[in-house]
Enzyme design. Sequence first.
Site, mmCIF file in Angstrom:
data_model
loop_
_atom_site.group_PDB
_atom_site.id
_atom_site.type_symbol
_atom_site.label_atom_id
_atom_site.label_comp_id
_atom_site.label_asym_id
_atom_site.label_seq_id
_atom_site.Cartn_x
_atom_site.Cartn_y
_atom_site.Cartn_z
ATOM 1 N N HIS A 174 0.842 -1.196 0.000
ATOM 2 C CA HIS A 174 0.000 0.000 0.000
ATOM 3 C C HIS A 174 0.882 1.253 0.000
ATOM 4 C CE1 HIS A 174 -3.989 -1.818 1.253
ATOM 5 N NE2 HIS A 174 -3.150 -2.827 1.464
ATOM 6 N N GLU A 237 3.189 -0.136 4.119
ATOM 7 C CA GLU A 237 2.874 1.246 3.758
ATOM 8 C C GLU A 237 4.173 1.871 3.270
ATOM 9 O OE1 GLU A 237 -0.046 2.513 3.685
ATOM 10 O OE2 GLU A 237 -1.259 1.172 4.947
#
Length: 367
Positions: A174, A237
């Site tokens: 992500h 992330e």
Amino acid sequence: MTSSAEHALPGAASSPLVDDFLAWTLAGTRPAEHETSEAQRVCANGVRWTWLDDGVLMMEPAEASAPIRSVLVSAGVHGDETAPIELLSRIVADIAQGRAALACRLLVILGNIDAMRDGCRYLDDDLNRLFSGRYLQLPGSHEAPRAAALEQAALRFFAAASDAPGARWHIDMHTAIRASVFERFALLPHTGKPLSRAMFEWLGDARISAVLLHTTKGNTYSHFTAQACGTEGCTLELGKVRPFGQNDLTRFTGADLAVRALLAGTRVNVDRDVQADADPAAAMPRVFTVIDQLTKQSDAFELLLAADVPNFTPFAKGTLLARDGDYRYTVRHDEERIVFPNATVKPGLRAGLLVIDTTAETLPTLV
């Protein structure tokens, strides 16, 4: 841009599907029958590929040691998080053309394809909150059928996987909506099992600065595969959200190299291993554990923070962070950090996580 096929190694079969899996998927193309024949599904180094569904591709090496590792790598579960999608499509092309090695079973998943096409995070509901069967509570949601399909894809893939320790992995990539004190961090699902040293070492290789440990089960894709498929799973992330074509992919080199090494059955470099042997903690990310969450109970919910406060911003004991009617959240520890603050979520959903540093307690417990 030069296509992957123009740099194909001698003897490498070419297919638009694997040469640019992202473009193929965004176009909504389905392979014709002749394109899925046995002959057409073999590319460089004897790697076999199988198109399973929109955005779902399996690749297998020509020869496999036993037990072979099975790795699911997903991106685009949020449609606007484009850099990991581009990275993953490039990895597929490099494997297909022989520029990257594959020593494991690989399942590639591009998640919320309709949101990817529209350049948005999701259409009706956050896909990464609909797994572990939660999509059944929202049968009218545009994302519900996709959540069900991605669960089934993972279940089928890992049904044929080895049960040996460390043989099942899921890397879900992500990018974040906001800035972060730690630009690259990972979230590990709660399973109740001892934490994996191999996973932490891999995260160190990927230049991940911080790891967030969940303490309750969730509805993310990595939570689902950890619980239902027994994977070593993580959500990565890796930076900021940007449109397709506007990403500086050199900023994602650490994760790119680490994923390629995982698929090849190697490590990123020798120097980092030497450093880790000398001081194991030096190559490890910092560890933070969730101690509470902010839940938006109504539309009266307020986050008492700057709108652009970075993830992992620390707050001192006694700081009032949120209120919602009679509800108040005040920092209880000497220092708490907030992750994923978002006052715009729907009532009933998480509006932020509160974490504390548990590095010293966690690293000695890895197995």
